[in-house]
Design an enzyme around this catalytic site. Structure first.
Site, PDB file in Angstrom:
ATOM      1  N   TYR A 251     143.706  34.128 -21.490  1.00  0.00           N
ATOM      2  CA  TYR A 251     144.128  34.882 -22.674  1.00  0.00           C
ATOM      3  C   TYR A 251     143.868  36.385 -22.542  1.00  0.00           C
ATOM      4  CZ  TYR A 251     144.279  29.998 -23.465  1.00  0.00           C
ATOM      5  OH  TYR A 251     144.546  28.670 -23.281  1.00  0.00           O
ATOM      6  N   ARG A 298     132.432  34.226 -24.835  1.00  0.00           N
ATOM      7  CA  ARG A 298     132.704  33.248 -23.775  1.00  0.00           C
ATOM      8  C   ARG A 298     133.576  33.939 -22.741  1.00  0.00           C
ATOM      9  NH1 ARG A 298     134.733  27.045 -23.191  1.00  0.00           N
ATOM     10  NH2 ARG A 298     132.857  26.495 -22.062  1.00  0.00           N
ATOM     11  N   ARG A 423     133.775  17.441 -22.877  1.00  0.00           N
ATOM     12  CA  ARG A 423     134.389  16.116 -22.791  1.00  0.00           C
ATOM     13  C   ARG A 423     133.393  14.984 -23.063  1.00  0.00           C
ATOM     14  NH1 ARG A 423     137.062  17.063 -17.177  1.00  0.00           N
ATOM     15  NH2 ARG A 423     135.186  18.360 -17.083  1.00  0.00           N
TER      16      ARG A 423
HETATM   17  C1  LIG Z   1     140.981  19.227 -25.128  1.00  0.00           C
HETATM   18  C2  LIG Z   1     140.250  20.462 -24.706  1.00  0.00           C
HETATM   19  C3  LIG Z   1     140.463  21.657 -25.403  1.00  0.00           C
HETATM   20  C4  LIG Z   1     139.757  22.822 -25.024  1.00  0.00           C
HETATM   21  N1  LIG Z   1     139.894  23.962 -25.781  1.00  0.00           N
HETATM   22  C5  LIG Z   1     139.123  25.055 -25.483  1.00  0.00           C
HETATM   23  C6  LIG Z   1     139.104  26.200 -26.336  1.00  0.00           C
HETATM   24  O1  LIG Z   1     139.733  26.240 -27.403  1.00  0.00           O
HETATM   25  N2  LIG Z   1     138.347  27.264 -25.959  1.00  0.00           N
HETATM   26  C7  LIG Z   1     137.572  27.242 -24.831  1.00  0.00           C
HETATM   27  O2  LIG Z   1     136.887  28.236 -24.545  1.00  0.00           O
HETATM   28  N3  LIG Z   1     137.548  26.161 -24.029  1.00  0.00           N
HETATM   29  C8  LIG Z   1     138.283  25.072 -24.340  1.00  0.00           C
HETATM   30  N4  LIG Z   1     138.181  23.943 -23.552  1.00  0.00           N
HETATM   31  C9  LIG Z   1     137.269  23.953 -22.384  1.00  0.00           C
HETATM   32  C10 LIG Z   1     135.903  23.359 -22.738  1.00  0.00           C
HETATM   33  O3  LIG Z   1     135.247  24.131 -23.738  1.00  0.00           O
HETATM   34  C11 LIG Z   1     134.983  23.269 -21.507  1.00  0.00           C
HETATM   35  O4  LIG Z   1     134.740  24.552 -21.008  1.00  0.00           O
HETATM   36  C12 LIG Z   1     135.578  22.407 -20.392  1.00  0.00           C
HETATM   37  O5  LIG Z   1     136.124  21.220 -20.921  1.00  0.00           O
HETATM   38  C13 LIG Z   1     134.506  22.039 -19.347  1.00  0.00           C
HETATM   39  O6  LIG Z   1     133.425  21.408 -19.942  1.00  0.00           O
HETATM   40  P1  LIG Z   1     133.211  19.790 -19.888  1.00  0.00           P
HETATM   41  O7  LIG Z   1     133.147  19.418 -18.454  1.00  0.00           O
HETATM   42  O8  LIG Z   1     131.909  19.572 -20.623  1.00  0.00           O
HETATM   43  O9  LIG Z   1     134.378  19.174 -20.572  1.00  0.00           O
HETATM   44  C14 LIG Z   1     138.864  22.780 -23.921  1.00  0.00           C
HETATM   45  C15 LIG Z   1     138.666  21.562 -23.241  1.00  0.00           C
HETATM   46  C16 LIG Z   1     139.335  20.413 -23.623  1.00  0.00           C
HETATM   47  C17 LIG Z   1     139.069  19.125 -22.876  1.00  0.00           C
HETATM   48  S1  SF4 Z   2     139.749  11.097 -22.330  1.00  0.00           S
HETATM   49 FE1  SF4 Z   2     138.661  10.769 -20.399  1.00  0.00          FE
HETATM   50  S2  SF4 Z   2     137.975  12.812 -19.727  1.00  0.00           S
HETATM   51 FE2  SF4 Z   2     138.586  12.970 -21.893  1.00  0.00          FE
HETATM   52  S3  SF4 Z   2     136.682  12.681 -23.018  1.00  0.00           S
HETATM   53 FE3  SF4 Z   2     137.631  10.677 -22.854  1.00  0.00          FE
HETATM   54  S4  SF4 Z   2     136.764   9.730 -21.014  1.00  0.00           S
HETATM   55 FE4  SF4 Z   2     136.309  11.917 -20.951  1.00  0.00          FE
END
Ligand SMILES: Cc1cc2nc3c(=O)[nH]c(=O)nc-3n(C[C@H](O)[C@H](O)[C@H](O)COP(=O)(O)O)c2cc1C
Ligand code: SF4
Length: 499
Positions: A251, A298, A423
């Site tokens: 962005y 962030r 997630r």
């Molecule tokens: C469905 C979804 C939507 C996301 N939307 C944003 C968002 O609005 N802003 C942001 O900074 N990161 C967003 N992310 C990234 C997450 O905040 C995070 O950095 C990324 O999923 C890695 O972390 P995790 O391994 O714990 O999922 C999004 C991730 C997912 C899965």
């Molecule tokens: S859909 Fe898959 S990757 Fe996403 S939160 Fe659920 S188990 Fe995790």
């Protein structure tokens, strides 16, 4: 050197086994210990749900009952901090994404704050991520592109004349140029169109922060500080505990910070010029919300695109943000447009499909390092530099966190101050609470295969595939997504004992 995508995808990693703490061990742990963000806001624990867009707002950006239910469900898990999804600072239509670009959005956002306070029984601190983004259009039908969208310019006519070795093309009427290009072969198109025109044909038109020929892009440094400051003021009025400036991923603000930013007006090129607008936005926000209102940022520890910013840049920016009075830094990785896959005709390019996208939300199909805690070294490098420069600014890490031991190890080694999970929290929003109560064995573990991300890509209501394992669609109490096939919310959970 980065590993190429096909090489990386050869290894399938198991989700790491977890040894969960007892209730007493959790109570003594760092992860479940309090932290102060800014001058006086105390989060009860260092557990964190980072921003996630669930595609549940109205088409004009208002909070809906579905938005309230979504955040209430996360709040029931009582994370230390819950960051509300990227919320647009402009008053322009942007589909079912939350907006904060006008005072009319404040009542809905206030209800959201109250809902989270109530559902977490006052335990969770609620922040809102505020975002600006530029125009990205869908990949066009070639016919429409040539007959309508492409601007027929004199340089294009010159290219045609040269390529076809026929001077008459220099004066050719617009319709003739369009008609010719519509029928032209690929070699001709690649020869006569500019890179940006070809990109608009193959991927869809996309603006850059360095498109100084566009007046509204030239004006961004004049316009954005005020827009962010007003949005932050609204967040404060709505009752949020703090605001998070979205300087990450694909962005506007991340693009100002990018090494790819070639603006020549003092807002691109060198590090001090690239950070100039992000610092001006931070200063404007601070001036509007006062010294005690928590303001976080962030941003990317690494863009993971060719020619983009790396951890050295991020370390330098981190110190500047700390000097500028930021109250925490949440470090993400990748998620850029530059290496995104070509979308289908009629769809928009999605910044989480290339190598940088992989690094933002890594899956179990990975290289030898695997997806778990993969981004931690970036946060650690930034934190080390901050401490070395005398700044106590808290650093938040995220990316593939799924066990208590991972989080506790990160805090113990001083790699971050808070540990976030997107997630894993989506898979089981009660997981923090379960772990704190010594019930870690009940955690529904994320499988890191990104079904949820696929829904986000298609702008469909985000859900987790694990929620549907026991789904009976005829059960009257279960609310389904608009496709009628999936649970809209995670199954409910009641703690067996009071906490
Ligand atoms: C469905 C979804 C939507 C996301 N939307 C944003 C968002 O609005 N802003 C942001 O900074 N990161 C967003 N992310 C990234 C997450 O905040 C995070 O950095 C990324 O999923 C890695 O972390 P995790 O391994 O714990 O999922 C999004 C991730 C997912 C899965
Ligand atoms: S859909 Fe898959 S990757 Fe996403 S939160 Fe659920 S188990 Fe995790």
């Amino acid at each position: 050197m980065s590993v190429t995508a096909p090489e990386r995808k050869r290894v399938r990693h198991p989700v790491p086994p977890a040894k969960w703490p007892t209730r007493e061990e959790a109570a003594r742990s760092r992860w479940f210990s309090p932290i102060t963000l800014g001058t006086r806001l105390v989060a009860a624990e260092r557990t964190w749900v980072p921003a996630m867009v669930p595609w549940r707002a109205t088409d004009d950006g208002f909070v809906t009952q579905d938005v309230l239910d979504w955040y209430a469900r996360f709040a029931e898990g009582q994370p230390g901090v819950l960051v509300v999804e990227a919320t647009g600072i402009r008053d322009i239509p942007s589909g079912p994404l939350l907006r904060i670009g006008d005072d009319r959005f404040v009542p809905g956002l206030s209800r959201l704050v109250e809902t989270v306070r109530e559902a977490s029984r006052g335990r969770t601190r609620i922040f809102i991520q505020i975002i600006d983004f530029l125009t990205v259009r869908r990949r066009p039908e070639p016919e429409k592109y040539f007959m309508r969208y492409l601007e027929v310019t004199d340089p294009l006519r010159v290219q045609l004349a040269l390529w076809l070795d026929d001077k008459r093309w220099r004066e050719a009427p617009e319709d003739e140029v369009r008609g010719f290009l519509r029928e032209a072969d690929r070699v001709t198109l690649e020869t006569v169109l500019t890179d940006r025109e070809l990109e608009a044909l193959d991927y869809g038109y996309r603006e850059r922060v360095w498109d100084l020929h566009l007046p509204w892009i030239r004006e961004l440094p004049r316009v954005l500080p005020g827009l962010f400051a007003e949005a932050a003021r609204r967040a404060q009025t709505a009752g949020f505990d703090g605001v998070e400036l979205h300087y990450a991923h694909a962005y506007t603000m991340a693009s100002f910070l990018s090494r790819l930013n070639t603006r020549t007006d003092g807002y691109g090129g060198t590090l001090p010029h690239r950070v100039r607008l992000p610092l001006a936005v931070l200063a404007a926000v601070r001036a509007r919300v006062g010294p005690d209102y928590p303001v976080g940022i962030r941003y990317l520890g690494d863009e993971v695109v060719e020619g983009g910013s790396r951890v050295d840049d991020a370390v330098w920016f981190g110190i500047k943000f700390a000097e500028g009075g930021v109250d925490y830094l949440s470090v993400s990785k990748g998620g850029r447009f530059e290496d995104a896959k070509q979308p289908k005709i009629g769809e928009a390019v999605y910044p989480y499909t290339g190598e940088s996208g992989y690094e933002c939300m890594p899956t179990v199909l990975s290289d030898a390092r695997g997806p778990f805690g993969r981004n931690v070294p970036l946060a650690a490098a930034i934190r080390r530099a901050l401490r070395g420069a005398g700044h106590a600014t808290p650093v938040v890490t995220s990316g593939g966190i799924t066990t208590f031991e991972q989080a506790e190890g990160i805090l113990e080694r001083g790699e971050a101050d808070c540990v976030a999970a997107a997630r894993q929290s989506l898979a089981d929003p009660d997981w923090f609470r379960k772990v704190r109560l010594g019930l870690g064995h009940l955690v529904r573990r994320c499988e890191f295969t990104n079904y949820c991300e696929g829904l986000d890509q298609r702008h469909k209501q985000v859900t987790c595939k694990l929620w549907d394992r026991k789904l009976d669609p005829t059960e009257p109490t279960v609310r389904l997504a608009s496709d009628g096939k999936r649970r809209l919310l995670p199954p409910s959970w009641t703690a067996p004992s009071a906490d």
